[in-house]
Design a protein around this motif. Sequence first.
Motif, PDB file in Angstrom:
ATOM      1  N   LEU A  75       0.828  -1.207   0.000  1.00  0.00           N
ATOM      2  CA  LEU A  75       0.000   0.000   0.000  1.00  0.00           C
ATOM      3  C   LEU A  75       0.862   1.256   0.000  1.00  0.00           C
ATOM      4  O   LEU A  75       0.600   2.207  -0.750  1.00  0.00           O
ATOM      5  CB  LEU A  75      -0.930  -0.008   1.213  1.00  0.00           C
ATOM      6  CG  LEU A  75      -1.872   1.197   1.342  1.00  0.00           C
ATOM      7  CD1 LEU A  75      -2.893   1.205   0.207  1.00  0.00           C
ATOM      8  CD2 LEU A  75      -2.579   1.194   2.696  1.00  0.00           C
ATOM      9  N   LEU A  76       1.905   1.268   0.827  1.00  0.00           N
ATOM     10  CA  LEU A  76       2.774   2.450   0.907  1.00  0.00           C
ATOM     11  C   LEU A  76       3.543   2.668  -0.392  1.00  0.00           C
ATOM     12  O   LEU A  76       3.786   3.807  -0.790  1.00  0.00           O
ATOM     13  CB  LEU A  76       3.741   2.309   2.086  1.00  0.00           C
ATOM     14  CG  LEU A  76       3.094   2.180   3.473  1.00  0.00           C
ATOM     15  CD1 LEU A  76       4.159   2.223   4.565  1.00  0.00           C
ATOM     16  CD2 LEU A  76       2.045   3.256   3.718  1.00  0.00           C
ATOM     17  N   LEU A  77       3.920   1.583  -1.065  1.00  0.00           N
ATOM     18  CA  LEU A  77       4.606   1.708  -2.350  1.00  0.00           C
ATOM     19  C   LEU A  77       3.686   2.320  -3.405  1.00  0.00           C
ATOM     20  O   LEU A  77       4.116   3.178  -4.188  1.00  0.00           O
ATOM     21  CB  LEU A  77       5.124   0.350  -2.820  1.00  0.00           C
ATOM     22  CG  LEU A  77       6.361  -0.189  -2.088  1.00  0.00           C
ATOM     23  CD1 LEU A  77       6.631  -1.631  -2.486  1.00  0.00           C
ATOM     24  CD2 LEU A  77       7.587   0.683  -2.374  1.00  0.00           C
ATOM     25  N   THR A  78       2.417   1.889  -3.428  1.00  0.00           N
ATOM     26  CA  THR A  78       1.479   2.498  -4.383  1.00  0.00           C
ATOM     27  C   THR A  78       1.264   3.974  -4.056  1.00  0.00           C
ATOM     28  O   THR A  78       1.159   4.803  -4.964  1.00  0.00           O
ATOM     29  CB  THR A  78       0.119   1.764  -4.377  1.00  0.00           C
ATOM     30  OG1 THR A  78      -0.492   1.874  -3.088  1.00  0.00           O
ATOM     31  CG2 THR A  78       0.284   0.301  -4.730  1.00  0.00           C
TER      32      THR A  78
ATOM     33  N   SER B 201      -6.675   0.276  -4.047  1.00  0.00           N
ATOM     34  CA  SER B 201      -7.978  -0.258  -3.645  1.00  0.00           C
ATOM     35  C   SER B 201      -7.920  -1.775  -3.510  1.00  0.00           C
ATOM     36  O   SER B 201      -8.473  -2.357  -2.563  1.00  0.00           O
ATOM     37  CB  SER B 201      -9.041   0.139  -4.681  1.00  0.00           C
ATOM     38  OG  SER B 201     -10.305  -0.378  -4.339  1.00  0.00           O
ATOM     39  N   SER B 202      -7.232  -2.432  -4.440  1.00  0.00           N
ATOM     40  CA  SER B 202      -7.094  -3.896  -4.389  1.00  0.00           C
ATOM     41  C   SER B 202      -6.336  -4.339  -3.143  1.00  0.00           C
ATOM     42  O   SER B 202      -6.675  -5.356  -2.525  1.00  0.00           O
ATOM     43  CB  SER B 202      -6.369  -4.397  -5.650  1.00  0.00           C
ATOM     44  OG  SER B 202      -7.022  -3.985  -6.827  1.00  0.00           O
TER      45      SER B 202
ATOM     46  N   VAL C 100       0.963  -9.942  -7.392  1.00  0.00           N
ATOM     47  CA  VAL C 100       1.009  -9.988  -8.860  1.00  0.00           C
ATOM     48  C   VAL C 100      -0.371  -9.693  -9.438  1.00  0.00           C
ATOM     49  O   VAL C 100      -0.516  -8.945 -10.414  1.00  0.00           O
ATOM     50  CB  VAL C 100       1.526 -11.357  -9.340  1.00  0.00           C
ATOM     51  CG1 VAL C 100       1.379 -11.494 -10.851  1.00  0.00           C
ATOM     52  CG2 VAL C 100       2.987 -11.554  -8.943  1.00  0.00           C
ATOM     53  N   THR C 101      -1.419 -10.262  -8.826  1.00  0.00           N
ATOM     54  CA  THR C 101      -2.793 -10.028  -9.286  1.00  0.00           C
ATOM     55  C   THR C 101      -3.166  -8.554  -9.162  1.00  0.00           C
ATOM     56  O   THR C 101      -3.827  -7.988 -10.044  1.00  0.00           O
ATOM     57  CB  THR C 101      -3.786 -10.880  -8.473  1.00  0.00           C
ATOM     58  OG1 THR C 101      -3.432 -12.261  -8.597  1.00  0.00           O
ATOM     59  CG2 THR C 101      -5.212 -10.678  -8.959  1.00  0.00           C
ATOM     60  N   VAL C 102      -2.745  -7.922  -8.067  1.00  0.00           N
ATOM     61  CA  VAL C 102      -3.011  -6.492  -7.851  1.00  0.00           C
ATOM     62  C   VAL C 102      -2.408  -5.664  -8.991  1.00  0.00           C
ATOM     63  O   VAL C 102      -3.067  -4.781  -9.562  1.00  0.00           O
ATOM     64  CB  VAL C 102      -2.443  -6.041  -6.492  1.00  0.00           C
ATOM     65  CG1 VAL C 102      -2.359  -4.523  -6.410  1.00  0.00           C
ATOM     66  CG2 VAL C 102      -3.297  -6.582  -5.353  1.00  0.00           C
ATOM     67  N   VAL C 103      -1.156  -5.963  -9.338  1.00  0.00           N
ATOM     68  CA  VAL C 103      -0.468  -5.211 -10.402  1.00  0.00           C
ATOM     69  C   VAL C 103      -1.139  -5.459 -11.752  1.00  0.00           C
ATOM     70  O   VAL C 103      -1.387  -4.512 -12.524  1.00  0.00           O
ATOM     71  CB  VAL C 103       1.022  -5.603 -10.453  1.00  0.00           C
ATOM     72  CG1 VAL C 103       1.699  -4.956 -11.658  1.00  0.00           C
ATOM     73  CG2 VAL C 103       1.728  -5.186  -9.168  1.00  0.00           C
ATOM     74  N   ILE C 104      -1.447  -6.716 -12.058  1.00  0.00           N
ATOM     75  CA  ILE C 104      -2.075  -7.057 -13.341  1.00  0.00           C
ATOM     76  C   ILE C 104      -3.448  -6.399 -13.458  1.00  0.00           C
ATOM     77  O   ILE C 104      -3.802  -5.835 -14.494  1.00  0.00           O
ATOM     78  CB  ILE C 104      -2.193  -8.586 -13.494  1.00  0.00           C
ATOM     79  CG1 ILE C 104      -0.802  -9.208 -13.650  1.00  0.00           C
ATOM     80  CG2 ILE C 104      -3.077  -8.947 -14.692  1.00  0.00           C
ATOM     81  CD1 ILE C 104      -0.795 -10.716 -13.662  1.00  0.00           C
ATOM     82  N   ARG C 105      -4.224  -6.448 -12.386  1.00  0.00           N
ATOM     83  CA  ARG C 105      -5.566  -5.853 -12.403  1.00  0.00           C
ATOM     84  C   ARG C 105      -5.505  -4.356 -12.680  1.00  0.00           C
ATOM     85  O   ARG C 105      -6.209  -3.839 -13.550  1.00  0.00           O
ATOM     86  CB  ARG C 105      -6.258  -6.120 -11.066  1.00  0.00           C
ATOM     87  CG  ARG C 105      -7.702  -5.655 -10.995  1.00  0.00           C
ATOM     88  CD  ARG C 105      -8.174  -5.640  -9.556  1.00  0.00           C
ATOM     89  NE  ARG C 105      -9.612  -5.456  -9.444  1.00  0.00           N
ATOM     90  CZ  ARG C 105     -10.201  -4.903  -8.405  1.00  0.00           C
ATOM     91  NH1 ARG C 105      -9.478  -4.474  -7.376  1.00  0.00           N
ATOM     92  NH2 ARG C 105     -11.508  -4.776  -8.357  1.00  0.00           N
TER      93      ARG C 105
END
Length: 316
Positions: A67-70, A113-114, A147-152
């Motif tokens: 979360l902090l990275l995003t 959000s993810s 990985v799913t978070v990034v792909i989404r």
Amino acid sequence: MTTGGDNQSSSYFILIGIPGLEDVQVWISLPVFSMYLITLLANFSVLLTIKAEESLHQPMYLFLSMLLLTDLVQSNATLPKMLLIFWFNLQEISSEGCLVQMFFIHSFSIMGSSILLAMAFDRYVAICQPLRYSTILTNPLITKIGVTVVIRGTLLIFPLPFLIRRLPFCRSHMIEHTYCEHMSVAKLACADIRINIVYGLAVIMFVDIVDIMGITVSYLKIVIAVFNLPSREARHKVGSTCVSHICVILLAYIPALFSFLTQRFGGNIASSTQMIISSLYLIVPPMLNPIIYGIKTKEIQRNILKLFCPQKSRFH
């Protein structure tokens, strides 16, 4: 992209900042710059603390790191250019730079959000399935979630720059905003932008409905589990572990929803107010998220103290 009446390609846009407040933007920049510095310091402090302390290599803190990275990516995609506009009136941004900024801001917003949904799942497992916590939330599963978070986030926003590139901009290339927000750019086009409107709404509704429903279901089950605990002390202890996450959720979704509604339906709201709200949505949560977790989580407090003040930490 085209501009003017000659239908030639435009290689830049103009970000005018906050409409109607151009004369005081240099003063607005002071709190913005202060918040940016706090954001960098607080986020990097917590991230370094989690990285350095092996006891914090747990699912809850790994999701917090994501979360902090995003937050950092969003802040750095937005605030440096915003400050250049406020300080030096450097309003020009290349069309490619505008599309890149748009992609990073919107895609990392979805990723954030993810991650909040993943953090709600983490709290559900920790409270409702405590004996199975370590077997459910394994490192391979956390990696797959990441990985799913990034792909989404990437796939849902990937079409937006192309939907913008297809539009002719023959009226104006002056964006009434502090950054390249999708609809603020699309509204400048002298062509039908219904596809942009429908796709933007579909993405927001899909992401928000799925994530908010998932978070709501998780917390309903958590509330039921907490009320079934035998003692008030146990209920308070377990409930307090969710306070930070709940604060971060409210901080993320309430300004985002307000910004979304004012952008599309706030015809009676001054454009300067809309721009301030939209900008604060990208400034305030990244600044407060690490502070909220730092205040409410004793493990982070203790290890930040150990990281930056090793001599003092010996006496605690």
